[in-house]
Write an enzyme that holds these catalytic residues in place. Structure first.
Site, PDB file in Angstrom:
ATOM      1  N   LEU A   1    -102.279  38.691 -22.042  1.00 41.98           N
ATOM      2  CA  LEU A   1    -102.035  38.049 -20.754  1.00 41.98           C
ATOM      3  C   LEU A   1    -102.380  38.901 -19.535  1.00 41.98           C
ATOM      4  O   LEU A   1    -102.324  38.414 -18.412  1.00 41.98           O
ATOM      5  CB  LEU A   1    -100.559  37.612 -20.670  1.00 41.98           C
ATOM      6  CG  LEU A   1    -100.178  36.507 -21.659  1.00 41.98           C
ATOM      7  CD1 LEU A   1     -98.706  36.160 -21.528  1.00 41.98           C
ATOM      8  CD2 LEU A   1    -101.037  35.271 -21.462  1.00 41.98           C
TER       9      LEU A   1
ATOM     10  N   HIS B   1    -109.674  31.206 -25.131  1.00 43.42           N
ATOM     11  CA  HIS B   1    -108.938  30.409 -24.142  1.00 43.42           C
ATOM     12  C   HIS B   1    -108.698  29.010 -24.718  1.00 43.42           C
ATOM     13  O   HIS B   1    -109.629  28.396 -25.240  1.00 43.42           O
ATOM     14  CB  HIS B   1    -109.726  30.317 -22.826  1.00 43.42           C
ATOM     15  CG  HIS B   1    -108.980  29.544 -21.784  1.00 43.42           C
ATOM     16  ND1 HIS B   1    -107.864  30.040 -21.146  1.00 43.42           N
ATOM     17  CD2 HIS B   1    -109.144  28.274 -21.327  1.00 43.42           C
ATOM     18  CE1 HIS B   1    -107.377  29.128 -20.322  1.00 43.42           C
ATOM     19  NE2 HIS B   1    -108.144  28.044 -20.411  1.00 43.42           N
TER      20      HIS B   1
ATOM     21  N   ASP C   1    -111.121  34.290 -17.320  1.00 45.35           N
ATOM     22  CA  ASP C   1    -111.842  33.184 -17.969  1.00 45.35           C
ATOM     23  C   ASP C   1    -113.226  32.917 -17.376  1.00 45.35           C
ATOM     24  O   ASP C   1    -113.639  31.771 -17.241  1.00 45.35           O
ATOM     25  CB  ASP C   1    -111.004  31.890 -17.894  1.00 45.35           C
ATOM     26  CG  ASP C   1    -109.634  32.069 -18.519  1.00 45.35           C
ATOM     27  OD1 ASP C   1    -109.496  32.909 -19.423  1.00 45.35           O
ATOM     28  OD2 ASP C   1    -108.698  31.376 -18.086  1.00 45.35           O
TER      29      ASP C   1
ATOM     30  N   GLU D   1    -108.941  27.348 -32.230  1.00 45.59           N
ATOM     31  CA  GLU D   1    -108.797  28.788 -31.954  1.00 45.59           C
ATOM     32  C   GLU D   1    -108.907  29.637 -33.210  1.00 45.59           C
ATOM     33  O   GLU D   1    -109.665  30.612 -33.239  1.00 45.59           O
ATOM     34  CB  GLU D   1    -107.447  29.064 -31.276  1.00 45.59           C
ATOM     35  CG  GLU D   1    -107.308  28.398 -29.931  1.00 45.59           C
ATOM     36  CD  GLU D   1    -105.993  28.749 -29.261  1.00 45.59           C
ATOM     37  OE1 GLU D   1    -105.589  29.915 -29.315  1.00 45.59           O
ATOM     38  OE2 GLU D   1    -105.361  27.850 -28.674  1.00 45.59           O
TER      39      GLU D   1
ATOM     40  N   GLY E   1     -99.091  36.079 -31.711  1.00 51.84           N
ATOM     41  CA  GLY E   1    -100.137  36.688 -32.528  1.00 51.84           C
ATOM     42  C   GLY E   1    -100.677  35.819 -33.647  1.00 51.84           C
ATOM     43  O   GLY E   1    -101.141  36.331 -34.660  1.00 51.84           O
TER      44      GLY E   1
ATOM     45  N   ASN F   1    -112.593  36.910 -25.348  1.00 49.54           N
ATOM     46  CA  ASN F   1    -111.268  36.300 -25.161  1.00 49.54           C
ATOM     47  C   ASN F   1    -111.288  34.893 -25.741  1.00 49.54           C
ATOM     48  O   ASN F   1    -112.323  34.223 -25.718  1.00 49.54           O
ATOM     49  CB  ASN F   1    -110.956  36.227 -23.659  1.00 49.54           C
ATOM     50  CG  ASN F   1    -109.616  35.555 -23.366  1.00 49.54           C
ATOM     51  OD1 ASN F   1    -108.603  35.889 -23.974  1.00 49.54           O
ATOM     52  ND2 ASN F   1    -109.610  34.599 -22.450  1.00 49.54           N
TER      53      ASN F   1
ATOM     54  N   LEU G   1    -104.873  40.890 -16.942  1.00 53.59           N
ATOM     55  CA  LEU G   1    -106.275  40.967 -16.525  1.00 53.59           C
ATOM     56  C   LEU G   1    -106.783  42.352 -16.921  1.00 53.59           C
ATOM     57  O   LEU G   1    -106.078  43.352 -16.766  1.00 53.59           O
ATOM     58  CB  LEU G   1    -106.319  40.816 -15.001  1.00 53.59           C
ATOM     59  CG  LEU G   1    -107.601  40.353 -14.340  1.00 53.59           C
ATOM     60  CD1 LEU G   1    -108.074  39.021 -14.902  1.00 53.59           C
ATOM     61  CD2 LEU G   1    -107.393  40.228 -12.838  1.00 53.59           C
TER      62      LEU G   1
ATOM     63  N   ASN H   1    -103.386  34.098 -33.448  1.00 53.34           N
ATOM     64  CA  ASN H   1    -104.831  34.378 -33.491  1.00 53.34           C
ATOM     65  C   ASN H   1    -105.102  35.721 -34.169  1.00 53.34           C
ATOM     66  O   ASN H   1    -106.075  35.853 -34.919  1.00 53.34           O
ATOM     67  CB  ASN H   1    -105.434  34.338 -32.090  1.00 53.34           C
ATOM     68  CG  ASN H   1    -105.681  32.921 -31.626  1.00 53.34           C
ATOM     69  OD1 ASN H   1    -106.612  32.262 -32.062  1.00 53.34           O
ATOM     70  ND2 ASN H   1    -104.820  32.421 -30.743  1.00 53.34           N
TER      71      ASN H   1
HETATM   72  C1  GRF Z   1    -103.408  31.047 -27.578  1.00 47.57           C
HETATM   73  O1  GRF Z   1    -103.318  29.700 -27.234  1.00 47.57           O
HETATM   74  C2  GRF Z   1    -104.608  31.658 -26.921  1.00 47.57           C
HETATM   75  O2  GRF Z   1    -105.690  30.806 -26.821  1.00 47.57           O
HETATM   76  C3  GRF Z   1    -104.082  31.981 -25.549  1.00 47.57           C
HETATM   77  O3  GRF Z   1    -102.762  32.415 -25.775  1.00 47.57           O
HETATM   78  C4  GRF Z   1    -102.270  31.844 -26.989  1.00 47.57           C
HETATM   79  C5  GRF Z   1    -101.841  32.990 -27.853  1.00 47.57           C
HETATM   80  O4  GRF Z   1    -101.304  32.621 -29.061  1.00 47.57           O
HETATM   81  N1  GRF Z   1    -104.963  32.851 -24.835  1.00 47.57           N
HETATM   82  P1  GRF Z   1    -101.077  33.679 -30.184  1.00 47.57           P
HETATM   83  O5  GRF Z   1    -100.345  34.868 -29.596  1.00 47.57           O
HETATM   84  O6  GRF Z   1    -102.408  34.077 -30.766  1.00 47.57           O
HETATM   85  O7  GRF Z   1    -100.224  32.973 -31.205  1.00 47.57           O
END
Ligand code: GRF
Length: 206
Positions: free
Chosen positions: A90, A109, A150, A180, A11, A107, A92, A13
């Site tokens: 993770l 990526h 994606d 990100e 988490g 999303n 779909l 992000n």
């Molecule tokens: C990140 O690299 C994001 O781009 C990908 O999964 C990872 C998640 O990291 N989809 P976090 O849970 O936000 O630390």
């Protein structure tokens, strides 16, 4: 604007979004819900630490994809969120949620789509693949979400140089910190401001 943030893991992000709602570019945005696909996701603690409502909706707890899809939809509708942000989520997305929230799911990526993306390309793998290919830049992409991994229209991308001594882990860390955590909040800002238009599968920023 209310948003729902979907998570499966650490988490970071989500944390970048939370930080921006407190002291950054998302001060008028409310995280109405954090939805996790796993009860063990550390992202749930981040939500709790910040007084954000969270729920665990795991595919494996349902008899069918339809029932799981309905449960996800119900949770988002109840939260009042207008935008779903997949931040390291993770699973779909189910067809009902995708059609109900058409052009309202984004999303992040950790690669420059269309490189190193698609089924199985999550976690450390896009970075391993980028180094194996010898690319000289990599980065992150925010895109809208459809029923395939994606694939939806690209909203924002940010690139960094790949360094000669990079490992998958060092590349992953730099892409998170420099790409990100920056473009995901920026994407939410652009959408909240009504600046994003999608035409023929292409995003235009007005
Ligand atoms: C990140 O690299 C994001 O781009 C990908 O999964 C990872 C998640 O990291 N989809 P976090 O849970 O936000 O630390």
């Amino acid at each position: 604007m209310k948003i729902a943030v979907f998570v499966s893991g650490g988490g970071t992000n989500l944390q970048a979004i939370i930080d921006n709602t407190k002291d950054g570019i998302l001060k008028d945005i409310e995280i109405a819900l954090v939805l996790s696909s796993s009860k063990d996701a550390y992202a749930l603690e981040r939500a709790a630490n910040n007084g954000i409502k969270s729920v665990v909706v795991s595919k494996k707890d349902f008899d069918s994809i339809e029932a799981w899809d309905e449960a996800v939809l119900a949770a988002v509708e109840e939260s009042g969120a207008e935008l779903i942000v997949l931040a390291g989520y993770l699973s779909l997305m189910g067809p009902k949620v995708v059609s109900k929230y058409s052009n309202r799911i984004i999303n992040i990526h950790p690669a420059l789509i269309p490189s190193f993306c698609g089924a199985g390309m999550y976690g450390i793998r896009p970075h391993q693949a980028a180094l194996a290919k010898g690319v000289k830049v990599s980065g992150a992409t925010v895109h809208f979400v459809n029923e395939n991994y994606d694939e939806g229209p690209i909203l924002l991308q940010k690139a960094i140089d790949v360094l000669p001594d990079d490992t998958p882990e060092s590349l992953q860390k730099r892409i998170m910190e420099n790409c990100e955590w920056k473009i995901l909040p920026q994407a939410i800002r652009l959408i909240a401001d009504g600046k994003v238009v999608i035409e023929n599968n292409i995003c235009h920023i007005r």
